[in-house]
Each structure stands twice: as C-alpha cells, then as structure tokens.
Design a protein around this motif. Sequence first.
Motif, PDB file in Angstrom:
ATOM      1  N   GLU A   4       0.802  -1.216   0.000  1.00  0.00           N
ATOM      2  CA  GLU A   4       0.000   0.000   0.000  1.00  0.00           C
ATOM      3  C   GLU A   4       0.838   1.270   0.000  1.00  0.00           C
ATOM      4  N   LYS A   5       2.130   1.171   0.306  1.00  0.00           N
ATOM      5  CA  LYS A   5       2.975   2.356   0.366  1.00  0.00           C
ATOM      6  C   LYS A   5       3.997   2.383  -0.768  1.00  0.00           C
ATOM      7  N   GLY A   6       3.837   1.558  -1.784  1.00  0.00           N
ATOM      8  CA  GLY A   6       4.839   1.513  -2.828  1.00  0.00           C
ATOM      9  C   GLY A   6       4.266   1.241  -4.203  1.00  0.00           C
ATOM     10  N   GLN A   7       5.150   1.310  -5.187  1.00  0.00           N
ATOM     11  CA  GLN A   7       4.794   1.032  -6.565  1.00  0.00           C
ATOM     12  C   GLN A   7       5.752  -0.024  -7.080  1.00  0.00           C
ATOM     13  N   LEU A  30      13.368   4.737 -13.383  1.00  0.00           N
ATOM     14  CA  LEU A  30      12.632   4.495 -12.141  1.00  0.00           C
ATOM     15  C   LEU A  30      13.357   5.103 -10.946  1.00  0.00           C
ATOM     16  N   CYS A  31      14.680   5.033 -10.953  1.00  0.00           N
ATOM     17  CA  CYS A  31      15.460   5.623  -9.862  1.00  0.00           C
ATOM     18  C   CYS A  31      15.294   7.138  -9.813  1.00  0.00           C
ATOM     19  N   ALA A  32      15.024   7.750 -10.966  1.00  0.00           N
ATOM     20  CA  ALA A  32      14.830   9.195 -11.015  1.00  0.00           C
ATOM     21  C   ALA A  32      13.599   9.622 -10.208  1.00  0.00           C
ATOM     22  N   MET A  33      12.714   8.674  -9.904  1.00  0.00           N
ATOM     23  CA  MET A  33      11.518   8.964  -9.108  1.00  0.00           C
ATOM     24  C   MET A  33      11.822   8.954  -7.610  1.00  0.00           C
ATOM     25  N   THR A  34      13.073   8.696  -7.244  1.00  0.00           N
ATOM     26  CA  THR A  34      13.455   8.595  -5.842  1.00  0.00           C
ATOM     27  C   THR A  34      14.374   9.755  -5.463  1.00  0.00           C
ATOM     28  N   THR A  35      14.803   9.755  -4.217  1.00  0.00           N
ATOM     29  CA  THR A  35      15.749  10.771  -3.750  1.00  0.00           C
ATOM     30  C   THR A  35      17.191  10.287  -3.834  1.00  0.00           C
ATOM     31  N   LEU A  36      17.425   9.182  -4.542  1.00  0.00           N
ATOM     32  CA  LEU A  36      18.795   8.696  -4.714  1.00  0.00           C
ATOM     33  C   LEU A  36      19.615   9.744  -5.467  1.00  0.00           C
ATOM     34  N   SER A  37      20.855   9.928  -5.054  1.00  0.00           N
ATOM     35  CA  SER A  37      21.749  10.871  -5.732  1.00  0.00           C
ATOM     36  C   SER A  37      22.154  10.293  -7.082  1.00  0.00           C
ATOM     37  N   GLY A  71      12.258  -7.196 -11.456  1.00  0.00           N
ATOM     38  CA  GLY A  71      11.193  -6.539 -10.711  1.00  0.00           C
ATOM     39  C   GLY A  71      11.777  -5.379  -9.933  1.00  0.00           C
ATOM     40  N   VAL A  72      11.120  -4.227 -10.017  1.00  0.00           N
ATOM     41  CA  VAL A  72      11.564  -3.041  -9.286  1.00  0.00           C
ATOM     42  C   VAL A  72      10.402  -2.553  -8.443  1.00  0.00           C
ATOM     43  N   SER A  73      10.633  -2.482  -7.139  1.00  0.00           N
ATOM     44  CA  SER A  73       9.614  -1.971  -6.222  1.00  0.00           C
ATOM     45  C   SER A  73      10.130  -0.704  -5.560  1.00  0.00           C
ATOM     46  N   LEU A  74       9.364   0.355  -5.699  1.00  0.00           N
ATOM     47  CA  LEU A  74       9.681   1.613  -5.024  1.00  0.00           C
ATOM     48  C   LEU A  74       8.837   1.666  -3.764  1.00  0.00           C
ATOM     49  N   LEU A  75       9.473   1.370  -2.652  1.00  0.00           N
ATOM     50  CA  LEU A  75       8.786   1.389  -1.370  1.00  0.00           C
ATOM     51  C   LEU A  75       9.085   2.711  -0.685  1.00  0.00           C
ATOM     52  N   GLN A  76       8.437   2.952   0.431  1.00  0.00           N
ATOM     53  CA  GLN A  76       8.589   4.235   1.114  1.00  0.00           C
ATOM     54  C   GLN A  76      10.044   4.535   1.460  1.00  0.00           C
ATOM     55  N   ALA A  77      10.767   3.562   1.980  1.00  0.00           N
ATOM     56  CA  ALA A  77      12.124   3.826   2.453  1.00  0.00           C
ATOM     57  C   ALA A  77      13.195   3.050   1.693  1.00  0.00           C
ATOM     58  N   CYS A  78      12.796   2.282   0.669  1.00  0.00           N
ATOM     59  CA  CYS A  78      13.833   1.538  -0.046  1.00  0.00           C
ATOM     60  C   CYS A  78      13.405   1.179  -1.460  1.00  0.00           C
ATOM     61  N   LEU A  79      14.433   0.952  -2.262  1.00  0.00           N
ATOM     62  CA  LEU A  79      14.263   0.482  -3.629  1.00  0.00           C
ATOM     63  C   LEU A  79      14.624  -0.995  -3.593  1.00  0.00           C
TER      64      LEU A  79
END
Length: 146
Positions: A4-7, A30-37, A71-79
């Motif tokens: 429920e907290k991820g894509q 997909l990583c561009a959707m995160t706060t990863l540097s 498979g790539v899951s973008l969760l609240q605190a982790c990829l």
Amino acid sequence: MTDEKGQAVRLEIDSELANTTLIAMAVRGLCAMTTLSPVEVNRVELCVVEIVNNAIEHAYGNEKGHKVEVGVSLLQACLMLTISDWGKPMEQGKLGSRDMSVDPDNPAAWLCSGRGLPIVQSLMDSVEYQTVGDKNSFIMSKQIRS
C-alpha cells in the motif's frame, strides 16, 4: 509485488547481452523517481546490469531465447530489485564469500572479471539469492532517504 505504500513494475527481456541496455535505461528512469543521488543511481544501475549479465552468461550460458525478469519496487524507504532467471542456479555459498575487497569509489577496480558479486555486495544495502523450484532470484535493496 507491491504494497500500500509503494509502486512496482516488472520488466522482462530475452537472454541477450544487448538487452541489458533496455533494463539499465528503465531502472535509471525508475530511480529518477526517488531521492537517490546521481552517484547512487549509477551504482544501482551498475548492480542491475551486473546481475542481469550474470543471469545471461552463467545461468543460460549466453544462449538466447530465455527469459530474464527484473522486478523493481519503489517502497517508502527503499528500492527493492529482484532479478530472476530459470537457468542453472548459482553455486551455493558463492554469494556469501566476500574474499575480494572492492573499493566502491574506484570504478577502475570494477572492470576485473569475477568481481561482480563483491561489487554488488559493496554497493547495495542488502543482497540475497534464492532458488525456489526452477526459479533463481537475486534480491537486492538500496535505502532511500526521505
């Protein structure tokens, strides 16, 4: 593959080394959707390409016509990344051996053959490998700062 907290997204390629470019570009996007540097994004992409290449080269013996699933899951605190194949499983205990020390800040050291798994283990926050039935999965994650 999602909560429920991820894509999540699942990508599939044929077992040809040329197809790893498609996976690399998709993971980068997909990583561009995160706060990863940008440095962290490069490292995640490197790890995914390394594991996909390993699946093609080692599990399938560079034979075309087999499926590699990412498979790539973008969760609240982790990829979370899962790379799966249905070929020859990795030798037991190979992932656990961290004999080679790899400097994650020295890309020149990454080019030596046989260093892929130690590089992945040093760049990702968690790494595991499992075989269930005939499916081999390499699961890795990277923390995302809020």
